[in-house]
Design a protein around this motif. Structure first.
Motif, short mmCIF file in Angstrom:
data_model
loop_
_atom_site.label_atom_id
_atom_site.label_comp_id
_atom_site.label_asym_id
_atom_site.label_seq_id
_atom_site.Cartn_x
_atom_site.Cartn_y
_atom_site.Cartn_z
N TRP A 36 0.83 -1.21 0.00
CA TRP A 36 0.00 0.00 0.00
C TRP A 36 0.86 1.25 0.00
O TRP A 36 0.45 2.29 -0.54
CB TRP A 36 -1.05 -0.01 1.10
CG TRP A 36 -0.58 0.09 2.53
CD1 TRP A 36 -0.46 -0.94 3.41
CD2 TRP A 36 -0.25 1.27 3.25
NE1 TRP A 36 -0.04 -0.47 4.62
CE2 TRP A 36 0.10 0.89 4.55
CE3 TRP A 36 -0.18 2.62 2.92
CZ2 TRP A 36 0.49 1.79 5.53
CZ3 TRP A 36 0.21 3.53 3.90
CH2 TRP A 36 0.53 3.12 5.18
N SER A 37 2.07 1.17 0.56
CA SER A 37 2.94 2.35 0.56
C SER A 37 3.45 2.69 -0.84
O SER A 37 3.96 3.79 -1.07
CB SER A 37 4.12 2.13 1.50
OG SER A 37 4.93 1.06 1.03
N ASP A 38 3.30 1.76 -1.79
CA ASP A 38 3.71 2.01 -3.17
C ASP A 38 2.66 2.80 -3.96
O ASP A 38 2.96 3.26 -5.06
CB ASP A 38 3.98 0.68 -3.91
CG ASP A 38 5.14 -0.09 -3.31
OD1 ASP A 38 6.07 0.55 -2.77
OD2 ASP A 38 5.12 -1.33 -3.39
N MET A 39 1.48 2.94 -3.41
CA MET A 39 0.44 3.68 -4.12
C MET A 39 0.77 5.17 -4.07
O MET A 39 1.15 5.67 -3.00
CB MET A 39 -0.94 3.42 -3.50
CG MET A 39 -1.43 1.99 -3.71
SD MET A 39 -3.15 1.73 -3.21
CE MET A 39 -3.00 1.66 -1.44
N LEU A 46 2.72 -4.82 3.59
CA LEU A 46 3.01 -6.10 2.94
C LEU A 46 2.48 -6.08 1.51
O LEU A 46 1.57 -5.32 1.21
CB LEU A 46 2.28 -7.24 3.67
CG LEU A 46 2.54 -7.45 5.14
CD1 LEU A 46 1.51 -8.40 5.73
CD2 LEU A 46 3.94 -8.00 5.32
N PRO A 47 2.99 -6.96 0.65
CA PRO A 47 2.33 -7.13 -0.64
C PRO A 47 0.87 -7.54 -0.42
O PRO A 47 0.54 -8.21 0.57
CB PRO A 47 3.13 -8.25 -1.31
CG PRO A 47 4.47 -8.20 -0.64
CD PRO A 47 4.18 -7.79 0.79
N LEU A 48 0.00 -7.15 -1.35
CA LEU A 48 -1.43 -7.36 -1.16
C LEU A 48 -1.80 -8.80 -0.83
O LEU A 48 -2.52 -9.05 0.14
CB LEU A 48 -2.21 -6.90 -2.39
CG LEU A 48 -3.73 -7.17 -2.33
CD1 LEU A 48 -4.36 -6.47 -1.13
CD2 LEU A 48 -4.39 -6.74 -3.62
N LEU A 58 -3.74 -12.86 3.05
CA LEU A 58 -3.53 -14.14 3.72
C LEU A 58 -3.25 -13.97 5.21
O LEU A 58 -3.60 -14.84 6.02
CB LEU A 58 -2.38 -14.91 3.06
CG LEU A 58 -2.70 -15.47 1.67
CD1 LEU A 58 -1.42 -15.88 0.95
CD2 LEU A 58 -3.66 -16.64 1.78
N GLN A 59 -2.63 -12.87 5.59
CA GLN A 59 -2.33 -12.64 7.01
C GLN A 59 -3.57 -12.22 7.79
O GLN A 59 -3.79 -12.67 8.91
CB GLN A 59 -1.25 -11.56 7.15
CG GLN A 59 -0.94 -11.24 8.61
CD GLN A 59 0.25 -10.32 8.74
OE1 GLN A 59 1.26 -10.50 8.07
NE2 GLN A 59 0.13 -9.33 9.61
N TYR A 60 -4.37 -11.34 7.22
CA TYR A 60 -5.52 -10.79 7.93
C TYR A 60 -6.79 -11.57 7.58
O TYR A 60 -7.76 -11.03 7.05
CB TYR A 60 -5.68 -9.31 7.61
CG TYR A 60 -4.51 -8.50 8.09
CD1 TYR A 60 -4.33 -8.23 9.44
CD2 TYR A 60 -3.56 -8.01 7.20
CE1 TYR A 60 -3.24 -7.51 9.89
CE2 TYR A 60 -2.47 -7.28 7.64
CZ TYR A 60 -2.32 -7.02 8.99
OH TYR A 60 -1.24 -6.31 9.44
N GLY A 112 -8.30 -3.95 -2.29
CA GLY A 112 -7.71 -5.14 -1.66
C GLY A 112 -7.21 -4.86 -0.26
O GLY A 112 -7.43 -5.65 0.66
N PHE A 113 -6.57 -3.71 -0.07
CA PHE A 113 -6.07 -3.37 1.26
C PHE A 113 -7.21 -2.98 2.21
O PHE A 113 -7.11 -3.20 3.41
CB PHE A 113 -5.00 -2.30 1.18
CG PHE A 113 -3.68 -2.83 0.68
CD1 PHE A 113 -2.93 -3.69 1.45
CD2 PHE A 113 -3.22 -2.49 -0.58
CE1 PHE A 113 -1.73 -4.21 0.98
CE2 PHE A 113 -2.02 -2.99 -1.06
CZ PHE A 113 -1.26 -3.86 -0.27
#
Length: 175
Positions: A5-8, A25-27, A32-34, A152-153
């Motif tokens: 998300w920081s890449d947006m 994290l990557p999307l 998968l984590q949350y 996605g985020f």
């Protein structure tokens, strides 16, 4: 798909408050984590709360989980539409009306969590199918511009927001 998300270049208005709750994290790693099971891992406490609310007019835990399911379904629909270059404005929804008409309190907590897990698995498949180009596409949802990637985020951060409310406002009811 390694975009974080920081890449947006910019975060969407309103939804930024959810996105910022997610680790950078990557999307797909974030999705998968949350997971529902990870976000609502304290089943004994959730069951002990039953249908208690911390103030009149507030949602029960079951209603809140149904809200998270409904929101994930709506947001993934938006992501699908935008990924396919939908040019029209996608409608909003009144979360209170949805909650009031969900009959969530007639269901079991386990049933709701199982449904949310199924919905999340479908979301994982959908987002995994998007190309980098599709993830970057933007559309209009309820008058706000948002990208597929940002949606996605939001799927990760929106439940984190509600889990924080549960811990801060509902768990104290257990004494």
């Amino acid at each position: 798909m390694s975009t974080k998300w920081s890449d947006m270049p910019e975060l969407p208005n309103f939804f930024d408050r959810y996105i910022k709750k997610v680790d950078d994290l990557p999307l797909m790693a974030a999705l998968l984590q949350y997971t529902p099971a990870a976000i609502l891992s304290e089943m004994d406490q959730l069951l002990a709360l039953g249908d208690q609310v911390y103030a009149p007019g507030k949602w029960t835990i079951k209603t809140m989980i149904q809200h998270m399911i409904d929101t994930e379904r709506i947001m993934t629909y938006r992501a699908l539409c935008i990924s396919r270059n939908e040019s029209g404005m996608l409608p909003g929804f009144n979360e209170d009306d949805y909650a009031e008409n969900s009959d969530a309190n007639e269901r079991t907590l386990h049933d709701l969590l199982e449904e949310w897990t199924v919905v999340r698995n479908a979301s994982l498949h959908l987002f995994d199918s998007f190309s980098e180009e599709m993830l970057q596409r933007k559309g209009n949802a309820n008058g706000l511009e948002i990208s597929v990637l940002a949606i996605g985020f939001v799927l990760c951060g929106h439940p984190i927001h509600h889990a924080q409310i549960i811990k801060e406002r509902y768990y104290p009811l257990l004494g």
